[in-house]
Design an enzyme around this catalytic site. Structure first.
Site, PDB file in Angstrom:
ATOM      1  N   ALA A   1       0.820  -1.214   0.000  1.00 51.13           N
ATOM      2  CA  ALA A   1       0.000   0.000   0.000  1.00 51.13           C
ATOM      3  C   ALA A   1       0.856   1.267   0.000  1.00 51.13           C
ATOM      4  O   ALA A   1       2.081   1.213   0.118  1.00 51.13           O
ATOM      5  CB  ALA A   1      -0.927  -0.010   1.207  1.00 51.13           C
ATOM      6  N   HIS A   2       0.179   2.403  -0.061  1.00 53.18           N
ATOM      7  CA  HIS A   2       0.843   3.705  -0.175  1.00 53.18           C
ATOM      8  C   HIS A   2       1.796   3.963   0.995  1.00 53.18           C
ATOM      9  O   HIS A   2       1.499   3.687   2.145  1.00 53.18           O
ATOM     10  CB  HIS A   2      -0.184   4.819  -0.281  1.00 53.18           C
ATOM     11  CG  HIS A   2      -1.193   4.861   0.810  1.00 53.18           C
ATOM     12  ND1 HIS A   2      -0.974   5.487   2.008  1.00 53.18           N
ATOM     13  CD2 HIS A   2      -2.432   4.336   0.880  1.00 53.18           C
ATOM     14  CE1 HIS A   2      -2.037   5.370   2.764  1.00 53.18           C
ATOM     15  NE2 HIS A   2      -2.934   4.668   2.110  1.00 53.18           N
TER      16      HIS A   2
END
Lengths: 342, 342, 342
Positions: free
Chosen positions: A243-244
């Site tokens: 994820a980010h």
């Protein structure tokens, strides 16, 4: 595939040959599937029992395994048959068919993109504005590199890979088919009037180090701000989700279907088993190991080996799993005792 | 990226500025990664301790955090630094590079397809018979929309997205790279002669509401009959699997790698953590929350927060996890007691 | 879609009709979503209660369900409404729109590839050197088949599918969008100087039997040596991961997001639930069933039904889950008793 004599193989793996050195080997397979001309591998005494029935002509044998080759067959004694196997596979590896250099006529390459010397851009590839493709890169068919992304020298991108704009790959990066680098992170905030969710812009990028390999269908999201970072030499298997703003260190190994939530920090040399999940903002320390399917909801100390959901020490988790199997009977016994007591 | 003064930022987030208002801000980053000219964010007193060492020029600070900016730096006090951050990211978000409208010469668009005004069909896209692409849509490279599908106005489909025939997307839907909308559901029946499995035709479709966002590599299967439905404003993260005939309500959030089996019903405003699985035909009530990796094998009441496999109440599950860690010692103690008693 | 009378339907499913035989049916839906002209299905007495409120014109009803159709409506009594439903869906299945045969002008087909008669190669497809595409195959848009791969007769490959070089598909195989067949297995060894990881060549292939179906985004890795094997008639759902050298038998069903590690052996007729993981080198015996999210870390006997992580007998696991819910109170009670005793 090339062929080699068992003598050549023994020399290459620095092993000690027991048996004739001229036997010709043309393939590698497991003991129970091998045919004549195959070399196989025996890592322990349990597998050694299959040698007699196997049709393999030769085998690599780990230290400590007691076995004789038998007539017309050969064994190569090495410290570790698995390590030896890797070397043998290199001997039998056919040369990778390199596509011709240059840009295939069916590719669409923006006039402002820079394509390095000896790079091959396959059919159907789409290269956006301001993109840099390094020297000697191979982009197989239908790869898409969006505006201002940078692909370092010597990378290989398999069909259907997508690199979003501004993302950067180091040198020698391998990305397998249909992996996605740099899609938006998953970030929303409630609308001021509570009518729904508003997308938070994801203005960061992805920075991938050198010699990284990324599996088929894996997804590495861009940062909400700054970058999602994958360190040098890290290997990520199929269908992983990063994820980010995750920051993964160097030399890590992430098995298939791992999911790291936003802003997770992973140290160097970490090994993560298949289907593990790590909740957002937690840290996995250097050299830690997470067994398959673990669910991490706190920081993991460096060097720890964890398992279970919520994950903690592997041995403790296994001890608890054993204890749990006795719990139903324990409850029954206690109930009986308590009834007798009363 | 654009630059703004901290005064402009304070005004936009409706915060209260402490410090000089003319400081120039050109980027956003975390405290420990920020450089001069960055704005950062401080959501609690624990993070506030990093402010002194950080090189950030300014920070958004949540209510209740005690902190002074120091010389030549500024703080912007807001109710919630995370909400403020979302607004700041919007200020710094570069304008999305919109591809030129029209159909790229390398795209294949069937003569019977309708492409709305201002829509952009990228290189290598393939648009089937009877397809409708709405006004202002952006289809990046190599997107495939099969026969009779409908893509509503203002949608953005990233490279490699596939929409199977007859599926319908509402307006403003974002679909990230290599996601697949409308593949066949997973349905077979035993052959009458028990010789194997026979495929059950999957004659339904997928209907996706307005303002939905779908992550990279996610797969939403078509219905066995009627449609798999995704409600307005629902957000689905990377690599999720939504099986045939699921019905997901409005404003839901599904984190990465979630799997919903066939005919699962999800209410409105449901939040589902990463790697959660829900068994077929069960219902997750409005506003329910499922913590990461939960495995649901019964209906979930509205408003409930569940965890674990089999999933039930989050707090109870955590209490049980704590108790389980004491079980091995408990069994040892009981054995000792019982031996002493006897 | 076609229409049929309920009399025709009753005849086709070999059911017994209760009610008028001339009612026209034009669609299939669940009881609570059906409109006039729909046929629905009722598998048990619990669902039978919804019949009165439903707008469905007719329904298939499993044996043992007590129900009368009511005026102007009809019921079709069958042994098993689900099996009957599969037959009805076949009646309503629109003929699959077969793309025109031949090679689309935008496809890139190497001169040395052999494309069988009546095969259709869609827009943007890329077919490598020495590839064989069998008679009657349908390759939808942007499919990529790399050098020397073989696609048997009658296969259907949906958009974005990638088949790596040398891999082989049998006849009648269906592969859904963006699935990847034959990416490198995940194998590395420590560099001799301990500076990092060295890639182990993955010189094997993938061999897929006849009548296999593979879901969207699924990834089946090539063997480290010899082949990863998928048996005839096996069905693999979306986003599954099958690692190098797995050998899956015939007629198996793998639900979505299953992950099999390297060299796992799966027998014939095995059913594996969603998100299950199996650790490397273990065997799952013929006819075994693994419930969703199970984590297998030992061999599974033939015919067993297992659940949980670490997985073991399903009933025992459920009994333990029930016992675990009582553990926190049990510990409290024991503590109280022990305090009283002391």
């Amino acid at each position: 595939m090339p062929t080699h004599t068992i003598g050549q193989i023994a020399q290459r793996v620095k092993g000690s040959l027991v048996g004739p050195d001229h036997l010709t080997i043309h393939a590698v397979d497991q003991l129970n599937a091998a045919v004549e001309g195959c070399i196989s591998f025996i890592r322990d005494n349990r597998h050694a029992k299959q040698w007699a029935r196997s049709k393999a002509t030769a085998a690599l044998v780990s230290a400590g395994v007691e076995l004789e080759p038998g007539a017309g067959r050969a064994l190569v004694r090495v410290d570790d048959a698995d390590v030896g196997l890797a070397v043998v596979l290199e001997m039998f590896s056919p040369p990778a068919p390199k596509p011709e250099g240059g840009v295939h006529p069916s590719a669409t390459v923006d006039a402002t993109a820079r394509v390095g010397p000896d790079a091959a851009i396959g059919p159907g590839c789409v290269i956006g504005k301001g993109v840099t493709i390094g020297e000697g890169c191979v982009l197989h068919a239908n790869v898409c590199v969006m505006d201002d992304a940078v692909v370092g020298p010597g990378c290989e991108l398999f069909p259907g890979v997508v690199v979003y704009r501004l993302c950067e790959l180091g040198s020698g990066v391998i990305v397998h088919a249909n992996a996605v680098i740099g899609a938006d992170g998953f970030g929303y905030r409630p609308a001021p009037d509570r009518s729904g969710l508003v997308k938070i812009p994801q203005i960061g990028t992805v920075k991938i180090g050198n010699d990284v390999e990324i599996g088929a269908g894996a997804c590495i999201d861009r940062g909400k701000f700054s970058a999602t970072v994958i360190g040098d030499g890290t290997k990520i298997d199929n269908l992983c989700h990063i994820a980010h703003n995750c920051r993964i260190g160097k030399g890590c190994v992430l098995a298939a279907q791992v999911g790291l939530s936003g802003s997770v920090v992973v140290g160097d040399g970490v090994a993560i088993g298949g289907q593990v999940g790590v909740a957002d903002h937690f840290t996995v320390g250097d050299g830690a190991q997470l067994a398959a399917q673990a669910g991490v909801i706190c920081d993991v100390p460096a060097g720890a080996t964890w398992f279970g959901t919520p994950a903690h020490d592997l041995r403790a988790t296994l001890r608890e799993a054993v204890a749990l199997r006795r719990l139903p009977d324990l409850i029954k016994t206690l109930k009986k005792t308590s009834t007798q007591d009363g």
